[in-house]
Design a protein around this motif. Structure first.
Motif, PDB file in Angstrom:
ATOM      1  N   ASN A 239     -60.516  54.790 -21.278  1.00 42.46           N
ATOM      2  CA  ASN A 239     -60.524  54.951 -19.831  1.00 42.46           C
ATOM      3  C   ASN A 239     -60.051  56.330 -19.385  1.00 42.46           C
ATOM      4  O   ASN A 239     -59.602  56.514 -18.274  1.00 42.46           O
ATOM      5  CB  ASN A 239     -59.637  53.881 -19.173  1.00 42.46           C
ATOM      6  N   VAL A 240     -60.111  57.308 -20.292  1.00 36.70           N
ATOM      7  CA  VAL A 240     -59.785  58.689 -19.942  1.00 36.70           C
ATOM      8  C   VAL A 240     -60.818  59.589 -20.583  1.00 36.70           C
ATOM      9  O   VAL A 240     -61.557  59.191 -21.486  1.00 36.70           O
ATOM     10  CB  VAL A 240     -58.369  59.079 -20.425  1.00 36.70           C
TER      11      VAL A 240
ATOM     12  N   SER B  70     -55.486  53.843 -25.862  1.00 37.71           N
ATOM     13  CA  SER B  70     -55.726  54.016 -24.434  1.00 37.71           C
ATOM     14  C   SER B  70     -54.423  54.273 -23.683  1.00 37.71           C
ATOM     15  O   SER B  70     -54.352  55.155 -22.816  1.00 37.71           O
ATOM     16  CB  SER B  70     -56.421  52.774 -23.873  1.00 37.71           C
ATOM     17  N   THR B  71     -53.371  53.518 -24.027  1.00 36.27           N
ATOM     18  CA  THR B  71     -52.082  53.678 -23.345  1.00 36.27           C
ATOM     19  C   THR B  71     -51.484  55.052 -23.578  1.00 36.27           C
ATOM     20  O   THR B  71     -51.002  55.706 -22.651  1.00 36.27           O
ATOM     21  CB  THR B  71     -51.104  52.590 -23.815  1.00 36.27           C
TER      22      THR B  71
ATOM     23  N   LEU C 130     -53.002  57.843 -24.487  1.00 36.71           N
ATOM     24  CA  LEU C 130     -53.802  58.909 -23.878  1.00 36.71           C
ATOM     25  C   LEU C 130     -53.422  59.098 -22.409  1.00 36.71           C
ATOM     26  O   LEU C 130     -53.235  60.227 -21.936  1.00 36.71           O
ATOM     27  CB  LEU C 130     -55.294  58.587 -24.003  1.00 36.71           C
ATOM     28  N   THR C 131     -53.309  57.998 -21.682  1.00 35.53           N
ATOM     29  CA  THR C 131     -52.902  58.097 -20.278  1.00 35.53           C
ATOM     30  C   THR C 131     -51.448  58.533 -20.155  1.00 35.53           C
ATOM     31  O   THR C 131     -51.091  59.260 -19.216  1.00 35.53           O
ATOM     32  CB  THR C 131     -53.098  56.750 -19.570  1.00 35.53           C
TER      33      THR C 131
ATOM     34  N   ASP D  68     -51.042  62.397 -20.276  1.00 33.92           N
ATOM     35  CA  ASP D  68     -51.437  63.038 -19.028  1.00 33.92           C
ATOM     36  C   ASP D  68     -50.417  62.768 -17.921  1.00 33.92           C
ATOM     37  O   ASP D  68     -49.995  63.677 -17.202  1.00 33.92           O
ATOM     38  CB  ASP D  68     -52.817  62.550 -18.600  1.00 33.92           C
ATOM     39  N   ASN D  69     -50.027  61.519 -17.747  1.00 40.91           N
ATOM     40  CA  ASN D  69     -49.107  61.174 -16.673  1.00 40.91           C
ATOM     41  C   ASN D  69     -47.740  61.805 -16.854  1.00 40.91           C
ATOM     42  O   ASN D  69     -47.128  62.286 -15.885  1.00 40.91           O
ATOM     43  CB  ASN D  69     -48.970  59.655 -16.566  1.00 40.91           C
TER      44      ASN D  69
END
Length: 477
Positions: A41-42, A399-400, A402-403, A406-407
């Motif tokens: 999702n990124v 997925s976790t 990767l986000t 960024d965050n």
């Protein structure tokens, strides 16, 4: 026993063997894997480069610690022994497909009753004029001596043994993948403890700097109290803040001691000082990791591969358990010296050899074998569910993280801006306090806000490094 009788016995056994081998139609265990999403999702790179841990954790001190852990960690050494055990089990399963050969030297004594076939036969034989003294059978007790070789071989006509070998082979592959996965986790744990120590060192440095500033503040307010420009309440407030900061410094020291001991435990040694580069916590977090597409990343993770091999082994176990219900063909043979008189045991006339083939089918123990198959079926489903769970967990972890990278990067930039603003506010509060335009409470609040923000800034950087480490782990190393 005549040949006619033997034929009659074997022909009567054939229906029993057939009935024992027949069973209800097997229910095929069919399960479908959940379909993975086509992408994370990124936004990520289309392909995942093959990066070694040395390229990701490039700091020399950290690399030395990881090398030490890979060489000395006791859990890792235990995992290596599991591979040795799995390899030995594979060799055992291969050996079960080959004929067994044993050297044997034995001696026995039989006393047959007078009204048994052997007793009457041996007694009557001794009166025959066709035998010499050496061939006379000792009576009434008859010795039996043997020196030679005996062999037994179960012929794998249904493939039962080959399926057991296949299961052992897949478990060997699974144990190797498990060791590789543990190595990835070990590297991640060492790196995480190292960056935690660097962050704690930086926080200890921040506290030391603030303690000096607060000590200076206490001196100023005490001087103002003596000059009648401050109250005793202000002095107590400044002192209370100083005591609280000193207490936090001791808490950080304890955290450093704990982290060092945990890291030394991973390195397989007693507690000692960990050499580290404290300044690295202020550097930019490397962003050399790429995710690629889920099919390339998730399915290649060692823990997923381990679950896949365990599933294959469980399927082979089910097939072997089902084929254990079928008749088994065994060949037994022997060759050596056999005699009922010890002095004649190694004479040429005592040479003997024989071979016997037998077809055996389970009848009364068939229920035991069926329960063994039910256990194998349940273990196969367990392995399938575990494989599905590992795939979903792997996708979610990638997925976790990767986000998270960024965050946390955005959060760190904002926290840096906050620290700058609070430092400016503290400087202004000090000037206003000295000029009599601000209260001591405003200075205390400003000092506390700066300290908390600086500590949170370091913690965010530690979390950013932690996300990078977790992503390395999630990608399977």
């Amino acid at each position: 026993m005549t040949r006619k009788n033997l034929i009659y016995i074997y022909s009567s056994l054939i229906p029993l063997l057939y009935l024992s081998s027949c069973s209800a139609p097997e229910k095929v265990l069919e399960q479908e894997l959940k379909t993975m999403p086509g992408s994370f999702n990124v936004q990520v790179a289309p392909e995942a480069p093959h990066l070694k841990w040395q390229q990701i954790f490039s700091e020399p001190g950290l690399q030395r610690l990881i090398d030490t852990a890979l060489a000395n960690n006791f859990d890792l050494k235990t995992g290596m022994q599991r591979i040795e055990i799995a390899g030995a089990q594979l060799r055992l399963s291969r050996a079960a497909m080959l004929p067994g050969l044993n050297a044997q030297v034995s001696g026995g004594l039989d006393r047959y009753g007078n009204y048994t076939m052997n007793g009457v036969g041996n007694y009557d034989t001794n009166f025959s004029p066709n035998i010499d003294e050496n061939r006379r059978i000792p009576y009434p007790a008859t010795p039996d001596y043997f020196a030679g070789f005996r062999s037994s071989w179960e012929i794998d006509i249904w493939g039962k043994l080959s399926k057991r070998k296949e299961a052992a082979f897949n478990r060997l592959l699974a144990s190797r993948q498990g060791l590789q996965w543990f190595q990835t986790q070990l590297i991640s744990e060492v790196a995480a403890r190292y960056f935690e120590l660097a962050a704690l060192d930086k926080q200890a440095e921040i506290l030391t700097h603030n303690i000096r500033l607060q000590e200076k503040g206490v001196e100023i307010v005490e001087a103002q109290l003596a000059g009648g420009r401050a109250t005793a309440l202000a002095v107590k407030q400044f002192r209370a803040q100083l005591f609280a900061t000193r207490g936090r410094a001791y808490e950080i020291r304890q955290d450093i001691s704990r982290a060092e001991n945990e890291l030394n435990n991973l390195l397989g040694r007693f507690p000692e000082k960990i050499e580290r580069d404290t300044a690295m916590i202020t550097r930019t977090v490397p962003r050399t990791l790429f995710a690629g597409i889920p099919a390339q990343v998730v399915l290649s993770r060692p823990d997923v591969r381990q679950a896949e091999f365990e599933l294959k082994a469980a399927r082979a176990d089910v097939t072997a358990a089902r084929k254990a219900l079928l008749p088994s063909l065994t060949l037994d043979a022997y060759a050596g010296y056999n005699s009922f008189k010890l002095p004649l045991l190694f004479s040429p006339g005592s040479l003997a050899a024989g071979v016997l083939g037998g077809l055996t089918a389970p009848i009364f123990n068939r229920g035991t074998l069926k329960n063994g198959k039910r256990i194998a079926d349940a273990e196969q489903l367990q392995a399938f569910y575990n494989y599905q769970r590992q795939i979903i967990n792997a996708y979610q972890e990638v997925s976790t993280q990767l986000t998270a990278m960024d965050n946390l990067q955005h959060a760190y930039r904002l926290k840096t801006a906050q620290v700058q603003e609070l430092n400016d506010a503290l400087s202004t509060a000090n000037d206003l306090y000295l000029a009599g335009y601000a209260s001591y409470l405003e200075v205390i609040v400003a000092q506390g806000s700066v300290l908390n923000a600086e500590m949170e800034q370091v913690d965010l950087k530690r979390q950013s490094y932690g996300a990078m480490i977790a992503l390395y782990r999630a990608l399977g190393g």
